[in-house]
Scaffold this active site. Sequence first.
Site, PDB file in Angstrom:
ATOM      1  N   GLY A  10      48.909  43.031  50.503  1.00 61.56           N
ATOM      2  CA  GLY A  10      47.715  42.283  50.114  1.00 61.56           C
ATOM      3  C   GLY A  10      47.383  41.170  51.098  1.00 61.56           C
ATOM      4  O   GLY A  10      46.785  40.165  50.721  1.00 61.56           O
ATOM      5  N   ILE A  11      47.737  41.342  52.366  1.00 59.74           N
ATOM      6  CA  ILE A  11      47.533  40.282  53.361  1.00 59.74           C
ATOM      7  C   ILE A  11      46.059  40.016  53.617  1.00 59.74           C
ATOM      8  O   ILE A  11      45.690  38.919  54.056  1.00 59.74           O
ATOM      9  CB  ILE A  11      48.251  40.635  54.680  1.00 59.74           C
ATOM     10  CG1 ILE A  11      48.330  39.403  55.598  1.00 59.74           C
ATOM     11  CG2 ILE A  11      47.585  41.818  55.375  1.00 59.74           C
ATOM     12  CD1 ILE A  11      49.201  39.598  56.815  1.00 59.74           C
ATOM     13  N   THR A  12      45.193  40.989  53.348  1.00 63.60           N
ATOM     14  CA  THR A  12      43.769  40.780  53.589  1.00 63.60           C
ATOM     15  C   THR A  12      43.065  40.110  52.413  1.00 63.60           C
ATOM     16  O   THR A  12      41.858  39.862  52.473  1.00 63.60           O
ATOM     17  CB  THR A  12      43.059  42.110  53.896  1.00 63.60           C
ATOM     18  OG1 THR A  12      43.249  43.004  52.791  1.00 63.60           O
ATOM     19  CG2 THR A  12      43.610  42.736  55.164  1.00 63.60           C
ATOM     20  N   GLY A  13      43.791  39.821  51.334  1.00 65.58           N
ATOM     21  CA  GLY A  13      43.211  39.148  50.186  1.00 65.58           C
ATOM     22  C   GLY A  13      43.231  37.634  50.354  1.00 65.58           C
ATOM     23  O   GLY A  13      43.697  37.095  51.353  1.00 65.58           O
ATOM     24  N   GLN A  14      42.709  36.941  49.343  1.00 64.19           N
ATOM     25  CA  GLN A  14      42.679  35.477  49.363  1.00 64.19           C
ATOM     26  C   GLN A  14      44.064  34.897  49.608  1.00 64.19           C
ATOM     27  O   GLN A  14      44.307  34.188  50.598  1.00 64.19           O
ATOM     28  CB  GLN A  14      42.131  34.952  48.031  1.00 64.19           C
ATOM     29  CG  GLN A  14      42.305  33.438  47.858  1.00 64.19           C
ATOM     30  CD  GLN A  14      41.951  32.943  46.472  1.00 64.19           C
ATOM     31  OE1 GLN A  14      40.955  32.265  46.304  1.00 64.19           O
ATOM     32  NE2 GLN A  14      42.768  33.275  45.467  1.00 64.19           N
ATOM     33  N   ALA A  94      47.482  44.500  44.888  1.00 66.55           N
ATOM     34  CA  ALA A  94      47.250  45.038  43.539  1.00 66.55           C
ATOM     35  C   ALA A  94      45.778  45.390  43.370  1.00 66.55           C
ATOM     36  O   ALA A  94      44.936  44.972  44.171  1.00 66.55           O
ATOM     37  CB  ALA A  94      47.641  44.009  42.471  1.00 66.55           C
ATOM     38  N   SER A 137      51.210  37.170  36.884  1.00 63.46           N
ATOM     39  CA  SER A 137      49.907  36.604  36.534  1.00 63.46           C
ATOM     40  C   SER A 137      49.916  35.943  35.169  1.00 63.46           C
ATOM     41  O   SER A 137      50.581  36.410  34.239  1.00 63.46           O
ATOM     42  CB  SER A 137      48.854  37.716  36.546  1.00 63.46           C
ATOM     43  OG  SER A 137      47.636  37.286  35.990  1.00 63.46           O
ATOM     44  N   GLU A 139      47.616  36.201  33.198  1.00 64.32           N
ATOM     45  CA  GLU A 139      46.988  37.149  32.279  1.00 64.32           C
ATOM     46  C   GLU A 139      48.033  37.839  31.401  1.00 64.32           C
ATOM     47  O   GLU A 139      47.701  38.364  30.337  1.00 64.32           O
ATOM     48  CB  GLU A 139      46.191  38.190  33.056  1.00 64.32           C
ATOM     49  CG  GLU A 139      44.898  37.668  33.669  1.00 64.32           C
ATOM     50  CD  GLU A 139      43.806  37.422  32.637  1.00 64.32           C
ATOM     51  OE1 GLU A 139      43.794  38.112  31.596  1.00 64.32           O
ATOM     52  OE2 GLU A 139      42.962  36.545  32.874  1.00 64.32           O
ATOM     53  N   TYR A 160      45.178  45.494  33.386  1.00 62.56           N
ATOM     54  CA  TYR A 160      45.718  44.714  34.502  1.00 62.56           C
ATOM     55  C   TYR A 160      46.918  43.897  34.047  1.00 62.56           C
ATOM     56  O   TYR A 160      47.969  43.884  34.699  1.00 62.56           O
ATOM     57  CB  TYR A 160      44.638  43.793  35.068  1.00 62.56           C
ATOM     58  CG  TYR A 160      45.166  42.742  36.013  1.00 62.56           C
ATOM     59  CD1 TYR A 160      45.523  43.069  37.323  1.00 62.56           C
ATOM     60  CD2 TYR A 160      45.322  41.417  35.601  1.00 62.56           C
ATOM     61  CE1 TYR A 160      46.014  42.105  38.198  1.00 62.56           C
ATOM     62  CE2 TYR A 160      45.807  40.450  36.466  1.00 62.56           C
ATOM     63  CZ  TYR A 160      46.150  40.798  37.762  1.00 62.56           C
ATOM     64  OH  TYR A 160      46.649  39.842  38.610  1.00 62.56           O
ATOM     65  N   ARG A 195      37.994  33.383  47.775  1.00 65.88           N
ATOM     66  CA  ARG A 195      38.100  34.149  46.537  1.00 65.88           C
ATOM     67  C   ARG A 195      37.139  35.336  46.605  1.00 65.88           C
ATOM     68  O   ARG A 195      36.044  35.242  47.164  1.00 65.88           O
ATOM     69  CB  ARG A 195      37.745  33.256  45.351  1.00 65.88           C
ATOM     70  CG  ARG A 195      37.963  33.881  43.969  1.00 65.88           C
ATOM     71  CD  ARG A 195      39.373  34.347  43.787  1.00 65.88           C
ATOM     72  NE  ARG A 195      39.843  34.181  42.413  1.00 65.88           N
ATOM     73  CZ  ARG A 195      40.746  34.948  41.840  1.00 65.88           C
ATOM     74  NH1 ARG A 195      41.264  35.978  42.497  1.00 65.88           N
ATOM     75  NH2 ARG A 195      41.157  34.708  40.618  1.00 65.88           N
TER      76      ARG A 195
END
Length: 354
Positions: A10-14, A94, A137, A139, A160, A195
């Site tokens: 997930g390195i390209t995510g926020q 994810a 999370s 959540e 999720y 984000r």
Amino acid sequence: MEPKKALITGITGQDGSYLAELLLSRGYEVHGLIRRASTFNTSRIDHILGSDGYVEPHDSSIKLYLHYGDLSDAEQINNIIYNVKPDEVYHLGAQSHVRVSFDIPEYTGNVTALGTTRILEAIRRSGLDIRFYQASSSEMFGGAEPPQDEETCFVPRSPYACAKLYSYWMAKNYREGYDMFASNGILFNHESPRRGETFVTRKITRGIAAILAKKAKYLYLGNLDAKRDWGFSPEYVEAMWMMLQAEKSDDFVIGTGETHSINEFLDEAFSYVGLNIDDHVRIDQKYFRPTEVDALRADPTKAEKDLGWKAKVTFKDLVKIMLDADLRAAGVEVPGEGDEIIQKKFETKWWKGD
């Protein structure tokens, strides 16, 4: 002395992009897992990579390497672990959108839940001494009464959340069953100018920027009464790093300890730029979830005590930081209070490109 190696899914995510910057600033050699796509999907780390995108960092002193792979592909995950031999693995990848998880529950389970098992098993089979961070999370708490801490019972309210709960327990089981260093960071909502554009906070700040730029008139939203504990992403990735530097692995709740509704976020954002909410906000039923999480609020006492971590950026700070960035991107006049907050509250700004 050889630099530490870290692998980030997930390195390209926020969070992945901020974490990559943090680790590089601390001298790490950083490896990232990315999915093959027909278009460039590295926008959050392009300022590190340079104009060549996928090729290599423009600065030879920056040790950042990207590897094609997918969380549904166990063989490739095993290959990457075997070839990179990381000291630390930060598992952030994810299918992370709660509302979307209702539409694609099986895919969410395969990637968000089983993807964690594939990584844990690859680490176990490697026989290497690798420290593992699992991005859990808030959540997972779902319908549990706030405030929520490490001892609060989980009541997941979405596919999720169920997938993340599976990953949480798998990390604990590998820790206890195989004596692996595996920590769960139970992070409450954390936002930033990076984000994703479909998440409600960014949707609001981008929507306001579009309204002021005369490119839109209305902002369409769902449930405005939901309450969340909102923090600033660069601070939260520091907590991730701190967890893997601890003497032993454990589980930690990370948050501000405050809760605010989406209505409050709207109030802060619209008042910051002098707009009237009623003139521009419309409710659309398609943005409501089949089952809603009413309120989440962290009790981060354990993280403050054991890690020495505490949030600096307040709710109002966060709104201003995000709005300044989106207004600037839209070519609209920027109040600048968000920029001042960054300069005031952080001695060094290790993240770049906002």
